[in-house]
Design an enzyme around this catalytic site. Structure first.
Site, PDB file in Angstrom:
ATOM      1  CG  ASP A 126     -10.335 -13.923  12.192  1.00 15.47           C
ATOM      2  OD1 ASP A 126     -10.011 -13.023  11.401  1.00 15.47           O
ATOM      3  OD2 ASP A 126     -11.254 -14.735  11.960  1.00 15.47           O
ATOM      4  CD  GLU A 174      -0.760 -19.295  32.805  1.00 16.38           C
ATOM      5  OE1 GLU A 174      -0.126 -20.019  31.991  1.00 16.38           O
ATOM      6  OE2 GLU A 174      -1.939 -19.491  33.107  1.00 16.38           O
TER       7      GLU A 174
HETATM    8  C1  NOJ Z   1     -11.391 -11.481   9.438  1.00 17.79           C
HETATM    9  C2  NOJ Z   1     -10.224 -11.795   8.569  1.00 17.79           C
HETATM   10  O1  NOJ Z   1      -9.349 -10.706   8.576  1.00 17.79           O
HETATM   11  C3  NOJ Z   1     -10.785 -12.120   7.217  1.00 17.79           C
HETATM   12  O2  NOJ Z   1      -9.798 -12.185   6.231  1.00 17.79           O
HETATM   13  C4  NOJ Z   1     -11.553 -13.416   7.325  1.00 17.79           C
HETATM   14  O3  NOJ Z   1     -12.181 -13.704   6.100  1.00 17.79           O
HETATM   15  C5  NOJ Z   1     -12.623 -13.320   8.404  1.00 17.79           C
HETATM   16  N1  NOJ Z   1     -12.146 -12.678   9.595  1.00 17.79           N
HETATM   17  C6  NOJ Z   1     -13.127 -14.691   8.780  1.00 17.79           C
HETATM   18  O4  NOJ Z   1     -12.173 -15.371   9.539  1.00 17.79           O
END
Ligand code: NOJ
Ligand code: CA
Length: 560
Positions: A223, A274
């Site tokens: 993310d 790993e």
């Molecule tokens: C990207 C994620 O896909 C989204 O849903 C989220 O709100 C933001 N990152 C923050 O983590």
């Protein structure tokens, strides 16, 4: 109409890729809270995933990416993690995860876990410890605490704005009740950013990676992978108001795509190496060009990155050809596959987006008062045609739950039902992402269309969705579900994921046409029908008759 002759150009890419599964995989994104609820609380759970694995196997996907199911106060639907090594009780237990993973693997379906390293929840033990500790302490050094500016430090350290709207800094209150330091949160106030220059943070995430790898996870979707490192000195920055909220259109932003991130992913690459079985890292990174994104997937960094340039391309033949050409140049040039994606839980579903007639920056959503409302029939026709192009491309493709049913964005959610922090932080100016997150319909006649046993649903489902339920589409050859099944089966049988694309130029400016592994793909993006070349129609995204391809239709042909 006269039948056109086709001239096929030289293949657009000639590198010989490796054979790892992620180079060609079709990966299905499950947004757990909206997939299937087994205990009746109106929120999907891991047992619901296990219960529907046969459906996913029948659909023909290679892997599942699960949006966050880790322990979280759910302020941003799980992207605010308070314990990275546990399952949130809302979704079940670690035992449910293990059972789900084993049942997936038994069906040959791999599991990708969502990892959220840019920020934690404010309920994470580290952040609670940081709040209780003094400025300059080891506890505060795990996050981005700074003194304020102005008289008495009552102004934020810089002018950065949160992706969800409003300031990116929140002031803390010291244990004695006096105003204290500020902390950075690129997202909601409940999502404090880690300080990735701190070795303790790095070590903790190595531990988290190993925790899920040891349990059998096949990889991670990372993310906000472009956000971890901030420019030294945290200089002021005013975003381009027309750019997507996650960057993507801007060349240089002090908190997106900083060069320091590469070192972190090289380190993670070694951790994954790993383990046996080709474990993979996929970057969620909104960067300004494909050339820049391709640097993230050099051989010792991430394995894949989402191709958001492709997702953001208009329904236009020349624009699509340009983005596919550039993707098949830039990614293979560094030894990586291109990926393809049309929908996810942050953008307007492509069955609506492709028929919008007004700009819609990433993350803004659409609601009843938005400009450029889509015509549903046009959107669905284009979505089916667009997916039929995407699944013929070499590389790896991502699907988002419900697109195989042709689900549109839910535009008319009542204001009081909306839950996205974007909606609250912009005071309703941006609708946000709830419209693509509505729980999916499994059975037309069942409560909550089979999503939840007693009819509960954390977002209301539209009445029209009875006609889109999976059971209604199951046996209809012309349904969107049948189209997806056919596309995936043919893609697999003909190894299109590892094939080579060569463009065909003869069919006019509004037609996108290419060959891959003996399949000729012709998409008519114009308003007028175009002639159908000779050959056997393998499949088509809509009705094709009398030797012509109608508007917004894609055909796969086999030529003798
Ligand atoms: C990207 C994620 O896909 C989204 O849903 C989220 O709100 C933001 N990152 C923050 O983590
Ligand atoms: Ca549930």
């Amino acid at each position: 109409m006269s039948t056109p002759e086709l001239t096929v150009a030289a293949p657009a890419q000639d590198e010989t890729p490796g054979s790892e599964w992620w180079r060609t995989a079709v990966i299905y994104q499950i947004y757990p809270r909206s997939f299937a609820d087994t205990n009746g609380d109106g929120i999907g759970d891991l047992a619901g995933v296990t219960a529907h694995l046969d459906d996913l196997q029948e659909l023909g996907v290679d892997a599942i990416w699960l949006s966050p199911f880790q322990r979280s106060p759910q302020k941003d639907a799980g992207y605010d993690v308070s314990d990275y090594c546990d399952v949130d009780p809302l979704f079940g237990t670690l035992a449910d995860f293990d059972a789900m993973l084993a049942a997936s693997h038994a069906r040959g379906i791999r599991i990708i876990v969502d990892l959220v390293p840019n920020h934690s929840s404010d309920q994470h033990v580290w952040f609670q410890e940081a709040l209780a500790a003094a400025p300059g302490s080891r506890e505060r050094a795990r996050y981005m605490f700074r003194d304020g500016t102005g008289i008495d430090g009552d102004l934020p350290p810089n002018n950065w704005e949160s992706v969800f709207g409003g300031p990116a800094w929140t002031r803390t209150t010291d244990p004695d009740g006096r105003p204290g330091q500020w902390y950075l949160h690129l997202f909601d106030t409940s999502q404090p950013d880690f300080d990735w220059s701190n070795e303790e943070v790095r070590e903790e995430f190595r531990r988290v990676l190993r925790f899920w790898l040891d349990r059998g996870a096949d990889g991670f979707r990372v993310d906000v992978a472009h956000g971890l490192v901030k420019e030294a000195g945290l200089p002021d920055y005013t975003p381009d108001p027309d750019a997507g909220s996650m960057g993507g259109d801007e060349a240089s932003v002090p908190y997106w795509g900083q060069p320091g991130v590469h070192e972190i992913y090289r380190d993670w690459h070694e951790v994954l190496a790993e383990y046996d079985g080709d474990r993979a890292l996929c970057a969620e990174a909104w960067l300004p060009t494909i050339a820049k994104t391709s640097l993230w997937v050099r051989p010792d960094e991430m394995h894949q990155a989402f191709n958001f340039e492709y997702l953001e391309t208009d329904w236009d033949a020349a624009a699509l050809r340009a983005v596919v050409t550039e993707s098949l140049r830039a990614y293979p040039a560094v030894g990586a596959p291109s990926t393809w994606v049309l929908s996810n839980h942050d953008v307007v579903r492509h069955a609506s987006r492709l028929a919008l007639t007004a700009e819609n920056p990433q993350g803004s959503g659409i609601g009843p008062k938005s400009e450029g409302q889509p015509i549903p029939e046009v959107g669905l026709r284009r979505a089916r045609a667009a997916t039929s192009v995407m699944l013929a491309l070499p590389g790896s493709a991502y699907l988002y739950q419900g697109e195989e049913l042709g689900l549109p964005e839910v535009i008319d959610l009542p204001d009081e039902a909306r839950q996205d922090p974007t909606w609250f932080r912009t005071k309703g100016e941006r609708y946000g992402r709830d419209g693509c997150r509505v729980p999916i319909p499994w059975a037309a006649e069942a409560p909550a269309y089979g999503f939840s046993p007693d009819g509960e649903s954390w977002l209301p489902q539209p009445a029209e969705w009875a006609t889109l339920a999976r059971d209604v589409q199951q046996d209809r050859p012309d349904s969107t579900l049948s189209l997806y099944r056919d596309l995936l089966a043919e893609r697999r049988a003909r190894s299109l994921g590892s094939g080579k694309l060569a463009w065909i130029d003869d069919l006019g400016p509004e037609v996108l046409a290419f060959t891959n592994s003996g399949v000729t793909v012709i998409a008519n993006l114009g308003e007028a029908a175009v002639p159908l070349p000779e050959g056997r129609v393998i499949l088509s995204s809509g009705p094709v008759d009398a030797g012509s391809i109608p508007a917004d239709t894609t055909v796969w042909l086999e030529q003798s």
